[in-house]
Design a protein around this motif. Sequence first.
Motif, mmCIF file in Angstrom:
data_model
loop_
_atom_site.group_PDB
_atom_site.id
_atom_site.type_symbol
_atom_site.label_atom_id
_atom_site.label_comp_id
_atom_site.label_asym_id
_atom_site.label_seq_id
_atom_site.Cartn_x
_atom_site.Cartn_y
_atom_site.Cartn_z
ATOM 1 N N PHE A 94 0.835 -1.139 -0.049
ATOM 2 C CA PHE A 94 0.123 0.094 -0.016
ATOM 3 C C PHE A 94 0.862 1.282 -0.009
ATOM 4 C CE2 PHE A 94 -1.778 3.326 2.775
ATOM 5 C CZ PHE A 94 -2.844 3.931 1.856
ATOM 6 N N LEU B 115 -7.391 -1.204 -0.234
ATOM 7 C CA LEU B 115 -6.798 0.051 -0.501
ATOM 8 C C LEU B 115 -5.859 0.206 -1.611
ATOM 9 C CD1 LEU B 115 -6.375 1.628 3.086
ATOM 10 C CD2 LEU B 115 -8.022 2.168 1.459
ATOM 11 N N TRP C 185 -7.525 -0.592 -4.768
ATOM 12 C CA TRP C 185 -8.364 0.642 -5.261
ATOM 13 C C TRP C 185 -7.435 1.958 -5.942
ATOM 14 C CZ3 TRP C 185 -8.654 5.759 -2.297
ATOM 15 C CH2 TRP C 185 -9.547 6.376 -2.671
ATOM 16 N N LYS C 186 -6.332 2.158 -5.053
ATOM 17 C CA LYS C 186 -5.483 2.964 -5.791
ATOM 18 C C LYS C 186 -4.967 2.606 -7.016
ATOM 19 C CE LYS C 186 -3.556 5.195 -1.587
ATOM 20 N NZ LYS C 186 -3.834 6.437 -2.048
#
Length: 308
Positions: free
Chosen positions: A113, A197, A200-201
């Motif tokens: 992440f 996350l 999604w990024k």
Amino acid sequence: MTVNCTKYDPFDSSWVPVCIEFCLGTIGNILALVILWISRRHNGWRPFDKMFAGLALDNLLSIMLTDPFIFKRYTSGSTWSYNQTLCDFNSFLLVNNHLSSAFLICAMSIDQFLIAREFEKETGSSGRREGKRYTIMVFVLMIVSASISLLYVTGLSSSRLVYPETRCYLDFICREPYIFTSLSISLILLTVIFNVLSIWKFYKNPYLRSMARYSRTGRNQCCSNMSVFVVVISVVFFVLWTPFLVLMIVPEALDEEVLLWFLRIANLNTVIEPWLYIFLRREAFGRIVHRCIQSRRGYAPLDSTPGT
């Protein structure tokens, strides 16, 4: 330290599943460590490599220190059994392997992440991510995992034989391991959150998508491959370990044969994780095989290009 089971299923009493698990797990984790060691000349020891090396080493030690006792139980015709010391030792190894795997996979998810966030800012990987801090972090996580596991085996809980008396694990029927289960659930939730996350990024950022689509070599493609691997290994760990964790939280539904199979399924992580990594690094693995063939034929190894 008894098991309330009088009838043994022939397949449960067979040494074949354990032998297959031992061979695949040992070979897979050794190959993964060899690939990491050889690839360090091109890529260095990246944070991901250090964390996965810790995971593979822990898996290898768990397999090699627990499975010989299982073989001894089978080869004795089920006449040999664990004493209390060996049962505690076996339970410690399994609990520590499950908990340390959860720690390291969660750490890898958080790291990926952070990488996605850095590339989103188009800054690449900064120097602050290199150095000894990740090595120290891996050792700290493994020490914390070992300390919690040892505390449960020797103080907060006790060990019990698992049908058909080939393994030992925490006796979560008499005393539920609240800290262990709460920590495990928290690590799984954090792993899921940071993987979501990261995805999604990746999905919302055209730069990250084009990086994976058009870069065939180099560090960008490498980071993309590592992100995919971390997501896949997190899903595999979640699917294989969650049923056993649920059984620990709801021991009223315990059946000895179900407990055996859920524990076997949870232990499959030690086998599947290294082979997933070998598949990811199949080009590097191919170069290792090629060099071995050349060495046996007496040829000098060819110069190799940096791998992904």
